[in-house]
Structure formats: C-alpha cells, structure tokens
Enzyme design. Sequence first.
Site, PDB file in Angstrom:
ATOM      1  N   GLU A 183       0.803  -1.229   0.000  1.00 30.16           N
ATOM      2  CA  GLU A 183       0.000   0.000   0.000  1.00 30.16           C
ATOM      3  C   GLU A 183       0.839   1.284   0.000  1.00 30.16           C
ATOM      4  O   GLU A 183       0.861   2.034   0.982  1.00 30.16           O
ATOM      5  CB  GLU A 183      -0.959   0.003   1.190  1.00 30.16           C
ATOM      6  CG  GLU A 183      -1.917  -1.174   1.182  1.00 30.16           C
ATOM      7  CD  GLU A 183      -2.942  -1.109   2.306  1.00 30.16           C
ATOM      8  OE1 GLU A 183      -2.801  -0.272   3.203  1.00 30.16           O
ATOM      9  OE2 GLU A 183      -3.895  -1.909   2.271  1.00 30.16           O
ATOM     10  N   GLU A 371      -5.413  -8.683   0.820  1.00 32.69           N
ATOM     11  CA  GLU A 371      -6.056  -8.366   2.106  1.00 32.69           C
ATOM     12  C   GLU A 371      -7.525  -8.086   1.869  1.00 32.69           C
ATOM     13  O   GLU A 371      -7.886  -7.353   0.939  1.00 32.69           O
ATOM     14  CB  GLU A 371      -5.477  -7.104   2.761  1.00 32.69           C
ATOM     15  CG  GLU A 371      -4.195  -7.282   3.482  1.00 32.69           C
ATOM     16  CD  GLU A 371      -3.687  -5.973   4.089  1.00 32.69           C
ATOM     17  OE1 GLU A 371      -4.500  -5.156   4.556  1.00 32.69           O
ATOM     18  OE2 GLU A 371      -2.462  -5.793   4.072  1.00 32.69           O
TER      19      GLU A 371
HETATM   20  C1  BGC Z   1      -3.156  -2.546   6.002  1.00 36.52           C
HETATM   21  C2  BGC Z   1      -3.155  -3.331   7.300  1.00 36.52           C
HETATM   22  C3  BGC Z   1      -4.278  -2.827   8.194  1.00 36.52           C
HETATM   23  C4  BGC Z   1      -5.591  -3.036   7.476  1.00 36.52           C
HETATM   24  C5  BGC Z   1      -6.816  -2.625   8.275  1.00 36.52           C
HETATM   25  C6  BGC Z   1      -4.520  -2.310   5.435  1.00 36.52           C
HETATM   26  O1  BGC Z   1      -4.560  -1.030   4.886  1.00 36.52           O
HETATM   27  O2  BGC Z   1      -2.304  -3.136   5.076  1.00 36.52           O
HETATM   28  O3  BGC Z   1      -1.906  -3.222   7.892  1.00 36.52           O
HETATM   29  O4  BGC Z   1      -4.266  -3.438   9.443  1.00 36.52           O
HETATM   30  O5  BGC Z   1      -5.596  -2.281   6.299  1.00 36.52           O
HETATM   31  O6  BGC Z   1      -6.831  -1.255   8.501  1.00 36.52           O
END
Ligand code: BGC
Length: 469
Positions: A183, A371
């Site tokens: 990111e 993610e």
């Molecule tokens: C990040 C994580 C974070 C998650 C939830 C993502 O932007 O990579 O590190 O915990 O979002 O906020």
Amino acid sequence: MTTTPWVPGEPGTLSDGRDRSAFPTDFLWGTATASYQIEGSPTADGKGASIWDTFSHLSGTTSEGDTGDIACDHYVRMPEDVALMTGLGVNAYRFSVSWPRVQPTGSGAVEPRGLDFYDRLVDQLLAHGIAPALTLYHWDLPQALEDEGGWLNRDTAHRFGDYAGVVAQRLGDRVHTWITINEAVVVSTFGYALGTHAPGKFLLFDSFPATHHVLLGHGLGMQAVRHAVPGARVGITHNLSPVHAVTDSEEDRRAAAAMDAIQNRMYMDPVLLGSYPDPDVVMAPIDRSCVLDGDLEIISRPMDMLGINYYNPTLVKAPGEGNPFPFEITAMEGYETTAMGWPVVPDGLRELLVGEKARYGDALPPVMVTENGVAYDDVLVEAPAASDVAHVDDPKRVEYLRSHVAAVAAAIDEGVDVRGYFVWSLLDNFEWAEGFSKRFGLIYVDYPTQRRIPKLSYSWYRAFLGGPA
Ligand code: BGC
C-alpha cells in the site's frame, strides 16, 4: 440477495451458496499479517528501531498510547501461530519481513539473527504445506533511514533495493511469491501527507516525493528479487477503492475523478502504464520534479502478479470552501458499517476487480486479493465451566467473508484472473493509530495473557477450506 446465515456444523458455503470448488484448484487461500502489527520483541536479536517504534511511543499518536512492543508476541510464539494456520487448513500465508530486523540501520550490515527468524518461519510453513507469500515492506522503515529523510529521500529507494536483494538471497530458494511494498498510497498519504501514521509528517501534496520514491523502491526491489531468485513471482500490493460521485453534477464527477487519481491511478498507472495521471484530472499542486529520466521504466517493469487490498468503496463530492483537497469524502448511506466506520459493500470488490481489468486490459497481471477483512467489536466469552472452552461469536465477520469471497468468485466469472485470497487478518493485532482497539482477526488475542481463541469466523473459513465444520 437474501442469504441464509452460516450455521456451525454445516459445510462452509459462500453467500451465493457456492463452495471452494467454484475456484481453481491451485488458488491460494490464506491469511495475512504484518511484522510490526504482530511480532513484538522490538530489540531482540539485534533489531534496530523502526519508524513505528519511534512514532507509537510519541504521545497522542495511537489510541490509548498503544505500541507494538509486545503486540501478539509472535516473534516468540511463531510456532503456535503456524499450528493455528495449519488447523485452519490454509495453503498460503502472507507475512512481512521487518527491514530493521534484517538491517538494523537500513543499510550495510546485515543482522543474521533477524534473517534466521524468517528462515525458521518459512521452514515451519513449508513443513505444513503452507506457501509463504512474503511482503518486503509493510511500513516499518528503519528509523536511521527516516533520520536521513525517509521516503522523501531518493536514496531510500536504493537502500530498499539492496535490502530486497539480501532477503531474496537468503529465502529465495523457498519463497516463490514476493510482494515488494504494501500500500504505497498509505505509506505516502498517512505517513507523509496527513501525519496520522509514522513518521507523522504533515506535508499534504508536498509528500509526492514519498509516493514516487516508494514506487521507485518497488521497481528496484523487484529487480533485486528477480536477480536473486530466477522464476520468482513478484509484484506490488495496492490498496484500491472504487470511487463514486455523490451526484451526476460536473463538480462532483470531477471530484470523484480526482479522488480516483489520487487514491488509485497515482499508484496503478506508474506500475502498469509507466506514467502518472494527468495533472488536469488530479487537480492538486504536485511538483513532479523528483521524477527523473528512466524512473518510470524501472517502476513499470512487468510484474508477475498484482496484490489488491480491498476494504470499501469511496463516495465523493465536490470540496467545500477552504478544503485543500480537490474532493470531499462523504458517508455512504444505507450500508452497515464496521468498527472502523467503513461501509460493508461486498459487491465493491467484484466491481473493483472487474473495473481494473476493464481499464488496464492485458497490462493487468494476474491478481491476488492480498487483504480483505473486517473489524468488529468482538467479545470474549470465558468458559462457564471447566470442561468448556472460551469462545468468540463473530457471525457478522462470517457473513462479511462469505459475501466478499463470493464477490471474488463473481469477478472470476466475469473474466478476471484472480489467483488468491488472503483474509486480513490471522490474529487480532496492533491496528496502527487505532492500537489494539480494533480487532480484525479470525483468532481473538487476549492481550494480557496472549491466549489465542479462534473465533466463529475461523471455524467458517476452516469449513470452507474443507476442514471440520
Ligand atoms: C493494512 C493493514 C491494516 C488493514 C486494516 C490495510 O490497509 O495493510 O496493515 O491493518 O488495512 O486497517
């Protein structure tokens, strides 16, 4: 679509009734974590300080003054955590390497004990049939490099390239999937533009050199990994959000296009097209003089995969008087929200994947959802009797996952080449400025005791993956 909630003991279906067989057999199913969010042990085995070690100890930077000093104590409890993954039945795990564990001052001397930890982790994973997906940078920049300007300093990109080579040389014989940067938009925006994340700089659009140097770091890091590990699968992970205008007015549509450029295109276009978005669309005072001849060639070298992190879409309207940004974010009405206040919009993930494919066509490499997940206010219910076990019921997270994985299946149906899906996160962990107040895990962490309690969502994912329901 009305969906029937999942009931423990039943097969692990998606909200559309389909199951794992809707996906290719070699699809990667995993969970994701990041070093600073879980490891703790900030000075063990010669580790140097990172910008998050520094920042989280400053007053007023995190909720309740929380720090990652202990976090999930994963540096110590790693075998237990790999056992929990094994029980879950995942075939992949995305983790990040802490740069200051490997190079305490961010350049030069390598700390072999830091590398040894990741060596052991990789071996444990492979011994249990779990493919490592390694992220080289998930925000814990060595403090010594920040002292020299951090990502505002072009040299940091070169130092990152060197570090990538060090890690690749050590682990490349066993790690096939490599993600350079997690990111870049968050690194630059929260870290250098708005100052809500480490290193806490408030530069607004003067933060652009950080954007550019992180992307240059990606290009140099990818080159270093390829050099050390022929045949590696390498890419970057972007946090993308479909952007919509609140009305069809010219002003709102221009604002939405600017937000899309600043959140998404500023990161996608350089890596996929070798250019930055048109300044007329961005509508912000950005000085691009840090972009030197040849940089965009390095940044846009072909990738083998693109990681996409998805949490929610963004609704935008024209900025009000005095707003320094060319857009204003506004709440999406009519959607449930998470503990982070983010709207739950599963179809946004399908829309995103299909939209990126439509926009970039053959320039889009195979994608992995690196993610996706949700924070809710989970409650630990202690065992009422000695024979019982403590439990955490998180049916809303189960439904979140069922509907978002179904959205991935729908995108595949529409022709997007998606190769993996990683739940954020394996464990509740240090949620950056939110500290420990927000829980994203499939496994509840009782921080005072470090007990791990698998939640109902862990049972659903296990059932979905083919394990006992
Ligand atoms: C990040 C994580 C974070 C998650 C939830 C993502 O932007 O990579 O590190 O915990 O979002 O906020």
